[in-house]
Design a protein around this motif. Structure first.
Motif, PDB file in Angstrom:
ATOM      1  N   UNK A   2     -12.602  -0.777  13.260  1.00 49.44           N
ATOM      2  CA  UNK A   2     -11.824  -1.590  12.905  1.00 49.44           C
ATOM      3  C   UNK A   2     -11.209  -1.399  11.502  1.00 49.44           C
ATOM      4  N   UNK A   3     -10.177  -1.545  10.620  1.00 50.41           N
ATOM      5  CA  UNK A   3     -10.178  -1.319   9.411  1.00 50.41           C
ATOM      6  C   UNK A   3      -8.866  -2.377   8.709  1.00 50.41           C
ATOM      7  N   UNK A   4      -9.566  -3.000   7.927  1.00 48.66           N
ATOM      8  CA  UNK A   4      -8.729  -4.212   7.121  1.00 48.66           C
ATOM      9  C   UNK A   4      -8.499  -3.719   5.888  1.00 48.66           C
ATOM     10  N   UNK A  41     -16.358   1.045   1.838  1.00 46.15           N
ATOM     11  CA  UNK A  41     -14.964   0.346   1.046  1.00 46.15           C
ATOM     12  C   UNK A  41     -14.625   1.191   0.407  1.00 46.15           C
ATOM     13  N   UNK A  42     -13.359   1.950   0.492  1.00 42.01           N
ATOM     14  CA  UNK A  42     -12.854   2.911   0.891  1.00 42.01           C
ATOM     15  C   UNK A  42     -11.058   2.625  -0.314  1.00 42.01           C
ATOM     16  N   UNK A  94      -6.645  -2.255  -2.719  1.00 42.12           N
ATOM     17  CA  UNK A  94      -6.663  -1.540  -4.211  1.00 42.12           C
ATOM     18  C   UNK A  94      -8.143  -0.715  -2.662  1.00 42.12           C
ATOM     19  N   UNK A  95      -8.368  -1.758  -2.055  1.00 35.37           N
ATOM     20  CA  UNK A  95      -9.033  -0.807  -1.147  1.00 35.37           C
ATOM     21  C   UNK A  95      -9.537  -1.638  -0.302  1.00 35.37           C
ATOM     22  N   UNK A 131      -4.698   3.246  -5.414  1.00 40.52           N
ATOM     23  CA  UNK A 131      -4.844   2.121  -5.934  1.00 40.52           C
ATOM     24  C   UNK A 131      -3.735   2.432  -7.448  1.00 40.52           C
ATOM     25  N   UNK A 132      -2.742   1.191  -7.857  1.00 44.67           N
ATOM     26  CA  UNK A 132      -1.327   1.312  -8.080  1.00 44.67           C
ATOM     27  C   UNK A 132      -0.092   3.084  -8.024  1.00 44.67           C
TER      28      UNK A 132
END
Length: 458
Positions: A198-200, A223-224, A204-205, A248-249
């Motif tokens: 599963x992907x949450x 944690x990616x 930002x990550x 991120x950004x």
């Protein structure tokens, strides 16, 4: 791990990284024995089943016969209940699972329950898996290779996971545990047949969880950094997973490879142009064929390349018919070292509904065929000998599979232009960029692949 440049004449270059048990009968007891449930994760009471709704639609047994689909687009079955999710298949196509609606009068609120389809026998059949209360429409189900079905339910700020399985006339449930997060999407079933991830995703990550197949319930795998989406398996072992990531950004979306045996190590997978959005839609581990969506040609296009190759990413004209959306959903397996010969099934959505497209890279033409009435749009799998299986259910047939043989690509091809505006040659080829003399390509370390060198489109 090494990589080669995948170059596209007008689009720059792309960098690519190299990358179960069968059920003999219906399980009476849960396989893998102990529950890893967490305290305080009991499901809250919801609306009770409507009277008579526990008798599931499609429970008539293996009566669905297979048939061929006629040619030409057709509208979907108007009387079919609108499932909130999708029809999900195991990697080998042996089982499928979906949420479906209990019978009811027209206009009446329908109660949802999971349903498992067995597809590897002489005739397909569906097994309903209702519990004491209906499911919420946002629940998600994924079948496993042993015949059990994983279900994800959202309860307040938790995602809860259980395995469902038929046990006599009832449904057994093995609670796996819960993850505290606002949202999670289950990825396609792992090729190993026993694991589900599963992907949450956050801004930002993103957190990747092993929600089924672990030793002690849901486990955090990686944690990616960045916002991740998609999810495509790159190998048969269930080790290499491709995700589409935006750092991120902000910035462009790029497909990356995640190595699950190296603590979620992330390496670049696609880099067609520095500022382009390059997403991976499908991958075939046998041939290395990749189906890609990118705006590198100037606007969003469907293209193809080969994993670990230095040949160009191509964006065929035939894959962008007017006024429809085209999405690949299945690739023919078993074509070792022959990506150009793989048949690709595509879902075509237009004003008339959804129908089926079949295309091969070497054929350079899109065949459009009618889908069976009641097709679960975008669901299907290929046999190794080139037969497309499409699951469907309608008023006459509660569970069936249509089989379509991939049409041949014999005969003259029309002259068409490439993505750069050049015309095809006399054989009707569709170059994805300007035709240039071939250059010598050799594998280079990942991250050092050239971004602007051009190669012959052939």
């Amino acid at each position: 791990m090494t990589a080669c440049a995948i170059e596209g004449g007008t689009a720059g270059a792309a960098t690519t990284a190299d990358p179960g048990p069968e059920e003999s009968g219906e399980p009476e007891e849960p396989v893998g024995a102990e529950s890893a449930g967490l305290e305080g994760t009991a499901r809250p009471e919801r609306a009770a089943w409507p009277e008579g709704a526990a008798e599931a639609e499609g429970a008539a047994g293996p009566e669905g016969a297979a048939g061929a689909a006629p040619a030409g687009p057709a509208a979907p079955w108007a009387g079919a209940p609108r499932a909130p999710g999708t029809f999900t298949l195991t990697a080998d196509g042996a089982y499928g699972a979906r949420l479906t609606a209990a019978p009811g009068a027209p206009g009446e609120q329908r109660a949802w329950y999971p349903e498992r389809w067995t597809l590897d026998g002489p005739e397909p059949y569906a097994v309903p898996l209702p519990l004491h209360q209906p499911e919420e429409p946002d629940a998600q189900v994924v079948p496993l290779a042993d015949g059990r079905v994983l279900i994800r339910r959202r309860v307040a700020d938790r995602q809860m996971f259980s395995l469902l399985y038929p046990t006599g006339p009832a449904t057994g449930e093995l609670t796996l545990g819960a993850v505290e997060c606002d949202g999670m999407t289950l990825l396609p079933p792992s090729p190993d047949g026993s694991s589900v991830y599963g992907l949450s995703a956050g801004d930002h990550s993103s957190l990747l969880w092993l929600v089924a197949g672990g030793a002690f319930g849901p486990e955090l795998v990686a944690e990616i950094p960045g916002h991740c989406s998609g999810g495509v398996w790159l190998d048969r072992a269930g080790r290499m997973l491709a995700l589409d990531r935006q750092l991120p950004g902000g910035g462009p979306v790029k497909a990356v490879a995640v190595d699950l045996e190296r603590n979620g190590e992330v390496t670049p997978l696609l880099q067609i142009a520095p500022s382009s959005d390059d997403r991976l839609l499908l991958a075939d581990p046998d041939s290395g064929l990749l189906l890609i969506r990118s705006d590198a040609p100037g606007h969003d296009r469907l293209g193809w390349g080969v994993l670990g190759s230095c040949l160009p990413v191509r964006f065929p004209e035939c894959l962008r018919p007017a006024d429809v959306a085209v999405t690949p959903f299945a690739v023919q397996p078993g074509q070792m070292l022959m990506p150009e010969s793989c048949a690709v099934a595509l879902r075509i959505d237009g004003a008339a509904g959804s129908w089926v497209g079949i295309w091969r890279p070497q054929g350079r033409r899109l065949h459009q065929l009618a889908a069976p009435e009641g097709w679960s749009a975008g669901a299907g799998y290929w046999s190794r000998d080139g037969v497309l299986h499409l699951p469907y259910a309608n008023a006459a047939t509660p569970c069936a599979v249509a089989r379509i043989e991939a049409p041949g690509d014999d005969g003259p091809l029309p002259e068409t232009g490439g993505t750069d505006g050049t015309d095809g040659d006399a054989s009707g080829t569709e170059p994805s960029g300007a035709v240039t003399p071939p250059v010598v390509c050799k594998p280079v370390p990942l991250g050092q692949a050239p971004l602007h060198r051009t190669a012959s489109p052939d």
